[in-house]
Structures are given as C-alpha cells and as structure tokens.
Design a protein around this motif. Structure first.
Motif, PDB file in Angstrom:
ATOM      1  N   ALA A  86      17.822   3.476  10.796  1.00 28.31           N
ATOM      2  CA  ALA A  86      17.434   2.199  11.387  1.00 28.31           C
ATOM      3  C   ALA A  86      15.933   2.156  11.671  1.00 28.31           C
ATOM      4  O   ALA A  86      15.255   1.162  11.370  1.00 28.31           O
ATOM      5  CB  ALA A  86      18.222   1.955  12.674  1.00 28.31           C
ATOM      6  N   SER A  87      15.389   3.257  12.233  1.00 25.95           N
ATOM      7  CA  SER A  87      13.955   3.274  12.541  1.00 25.95           C
ATOM      8  C   SER A  87      13.127   3.257  11.248  1.00 25.95           C
ATOM      9  O   SER A  87      12.077   2.607  11.193  1.00 25.95           O
ATOM     10  CB  SER A  87      13.596   4.481  13.396  1.00 25.95           C
ATOM     11  OG  SER A  87      13.791   5.668  12.672  1.00 25.95           O
ATOM     12  N   ASN A  88      13.588   3.953  10.212  1.00 29.09           N
ATOM     13  CA  ASN A  88      12.863   3.938   8.936  1.00 29.09           C
ATOM     14  C   ASN A  88      12.879   2.550   8.303  1.00 29.09           C
ATOM     15  O   ASN A  88      11.878   2.112   7.734  1.00 29.09           O
ATOM     16  CB  ASN A  88      13.461   4.955   7.970  1.00 29.09           C
ATOM     17  CG  ASN A  88      13.102   6.375   8.327  1.00 29.09           C
ATOM     18  OD1 ASN A  88      12.241   6.618   9.169  1.00 29.09           O
ATOM     19  ND2 ASN A  88      13.779   7.330   7.713  1.00 29.09           N
ATOM     20  N   ALA A  94       8.063  -3.396   8.780  1.00 33.16           N
ATOM     21  CA  ALA A  94       6.777  -3.667   9.418  1.00 33.16           C
ATOM     22  C   ALA A  94       5.620  -3.330   8.469  1.00 33.16           C
ATOM     23  O   ALA A  94       4.629  -4.068   8.411  1.00 33.16           O
ATOM     24  CB  ALA A  94       6.653  -2.856  10.704  1.00 33.16           C
ATOM     25  N   PHE A  95       5.733  -2.232   7.733  1.00 34.87           N
ATOM     26  CA  PHE A  95       4.694  -1.840   6.801  1.00 34.87           C
ATOM     27  C   PHE A  95       4.537  -2.881   5.690  1.00 34.87           C
ATOM     28  O   PHE A  95       3.417  -3.249   5.322  1.00 34.87           O
ATOM     29  CB  PHE A  95       5.023  -0.468   6.199  1.00 34.87           C
ATOM     30  CG  PHE A  95       4.036  -0.004   5.180  1.00 34.87           C
ATOM     31  CD1 PHE A  95       2.784   0.455   5.559  1.00 34.87           C
ATOM     32  CD2 PHE A  95       4.343  -0.041   3.827  1.00 34.87           C
ATOM     33  CE1 PHE A  95       1.861   0.881   4.625  1.00 34.87           C
ATOM     34  CE2 PHE A  95       3.430   0.381   2.884  1.00 34.87           C
ATOM     35  CZ  PHE A  95       2.185   0.847   3.285  1.00 34.87           C
ATOM     36  N   VAL A  96       5.659  -3.377   5.159  1.00 38.15           N
ATOM     37  CA  VAL A  96       5.608  -4.382   4.092  1.00 38.15           C
ATOM     38  C   VAL A  96       4.981  -5.670   4.628  1.00 38.15           C
ATOM     39  O   VAL A  96       4.153  -6.307   3.956  1.00 38.15           O
ATOM     40  CB  VAL A  96       7.020  -4.629   3.510  1.00 38.15           C
ATOM     41  CG1 VAL A  96       7.028  -5.854   2.612  1.00 38.15           C
ATOM     42  CG2 VAL A  96       7.489  -3.406   2.748  1.00 38.15           C
ATOM     43  N   GLU A 100       1.211  -7.360   3.375  1.00 41.43           N
ATOM     44  CA  GLU A 100       1.034  -8.702   2.827  1.00 41.43           C
ATOM     45  C   GLU A 100      -0.177  -9.407   3.444  1.00 41.43           C
ATOM     46  O   GLU A 100      -0.768 -10.274   2.833  1.00 41.43           O
ATOM     47  CB  GLU A 100       2.299  -9.527   3.049  1.00 41.43           C
ATOM     48  CG  GLU A 100       3.479  -9.026   2.230  1.00 41.43           C
ATOM     49  CD  GLU A 100       4.774  -9.740   2.585  1.00 41.43           C
ATOM     50  OE1 GLU A 100       4.759 -10.587   3.505  1.00 41.43           O
ATOM     51  OE2 GLU A 100       5.794  -9.425   1.961  1.00 41.43           O
ATOM     52  N   GLU A 101      -0.534  -9.019   4.646  1.00 47.95           N
ATOM     53  CA  GLU A 101      -1.651  -9.654   5.349  1.00 47.95           C
ATOM     54  C   GLU A 101      -2.916  -8.817   5.175  1.00 47.95           C
ATOM     55  O   GLU A 101      -3.433  -8.226   6.105  1.00 47.95           O
ATOM     56  CB  GLU A 101      -1.315  -9.799   6.824  1.00 47.95           C
ATOM     57  CG  GLU A 101      -0.052 -10.611   7.076  1.00 47.95           C
ATOM     58  CD  GLU A 101       0.362 -10.552   8.528  1.00 47.95           C
ATOM     59  OE1 GLU A 101      -0.362  -9.934   9.339  1.00 47.95           O
ATOM     60  OE2 GLU A 101       1.403 -11.119   8.858  1.00 47.95           O
ATOM     61  N   GLN A 113      -4.252   2.832  11.319  1.00 47.08           N
ATOM     62  CA  GLN A 113      -2.889   2.610  11.785  1.00 47.08           C
ATOM     63  C   GLN A 113      -1.919   3.599  11.148  1.00 47.08           C
ATOM     64  O   GLN A 113      -0.961   4.039  11.786  1.00 47.08           O
ATOM     65  CB  GLN A 113      -2.429   1.187  11.450  1.00 47.08           C
ATOM     66  CG  GLN A 113      -3.076   0.116  12.287  1.00 47.08           C
ATOM     67  CD  GLN A 113      -2.656  -1.273  11.828  1.00 47.08           C
ATOM     68  OE1 GLN A 113      -2.026  -1.431  10.791  1.00 47.08           O
ATOM     69  NE2 GLN A 113      -3.030  -2.277  12.617  1.00 47.08           N
ATOM     70  N   LEU A 114      -2.174   3.973   9.912  1.00 44.93           N
ATOM     71  CA  LEU A 114      -1.277   4.883   9.218  1.00 44.93           C
ATOM     72  C   LEU A 114      -1.507   6.345   9.587  1.00 44.93           C
ATOM     73  O   LEU A 114      -0.619   7.178   9.415  1.00 44.93           O
ATOM     74  CB  LEU A 114      -1.429   4.718   7.704  1.00 44.93           C
ATOM     75  CG  LEU A 114      -1.002   3.367   7.139  1.00 44.93           C
ATOM     76  CD1 LEU A 114      -1.321   3.314   5.651  1.00 44.93           C
ATOM     77  CD2 LEU A 114       0.467   3.128   7.374  1.00 44.93           C
TER      78      LEU A 114
END
Length: 144
Positions: A86-88, A94-96, A100-101, A113-114
C-alpha cells in the motif's frame, strides 16, 4: 556349532543353549533373583515408562506451540507485506503526479526530494556520502 549327518539324519551340535534351554535358564534366573532387585527392576520400568510418556506429551505441546507461532509469524508477514504494498503504491502514485508537473529550473528540487541528505537517518543503508557530496557540489556549481 558343528553340523553333521548320522544315519541320514541331520543334527546340529551347539555349545550354547538353544531356545528351549534359554527359556529354562531365564526362568531359573528370575527365581534366583532377590526380591529387592526384582522390585527395583519393576519400579525402574515404571519410571522409564512415565518419563517416556512425559517426553511424548512435552514434544506434542512443543509442536503445537511451534505451529501456532509459525501461523502467527505468517500472519504478521502477510500484514507487513500488505502495508508495504500500500505504501509503495501511494509513493508511486505521488511520484507519477510529481513527475507530470515538471517546470524548467526545478530539477534540483526534485532531486533533493528523491535523495535523503540526512546521514543519520538510515543506519542500515549503504554509504552514499560520496554521491550526496557530488550532488550537492553539482547543485552549487552546475556543469552547464
């Protein structure tokens, strides 16, 4: 033992007792055995049977306990696996969404952030201090 043939009959000579004689000697030994030794032998046999029964009972209890603990461990592992999945999924979503932004000039903020720039946060991870220092130096003085 010596085998031989006399008048067409096969016979066997033996120096030790045969089965018939062994039974008689066993009976003689039991009759000549003192009462205290016979009583001790019976008590010892009862004690050994009791110990065997206790060990079998304890072994069965241990097996039941081991099976129960194994089932609990599998349940905990499955629960942990579901939480990790679930967390993955949430992290991937969130990463996708963040990918996109993309705006020009925000590349280093995305890299920051990474990356985990706190060296004390993960004790069991590999040593990434050199990579961290390279990224920080590139952020401060870009190659372009």
């Amino acid at each position: 033992a010596v085998d031989g043939v006399v008048n067409g009959d096969v016979y066997q000579e033996s120096n030790g007792p045969t089965d018939c004689y062994a039974a008689i000697s066993q009976a003689d030994r039991l009759q000549s055995e003192p009462e205290s030794i016979r009583k001790w032998r019976e008590e010892q046999k009862e004690r050994l049977e009791q110990l065997d029964a206790n060990s079998r009972k304890q072994e069965a209890e241990w097996k039941e306990k081991a099976i129960k603990e194994l089932e609990e461990w599998y349940a905990r592992q499955d629960e942990k696996l579901e939480k990790t999945k679930a967390s993955n999924r949430a992290a991937e979503e969130a990463f996708v969404n963040d990918a996109e932004e993309v705006f020009p000039g925000t590349e280093w903020e995305r890299v920051a952030q990474l990356c985990d720039f706190n060296p004390k946060s993960s004790k069991q991870a590999k040593d990434v201090s050199r990579m961290r220092s390279v990224l920080i130096s590139l952020k401060q003085a870009p190659l372009v």
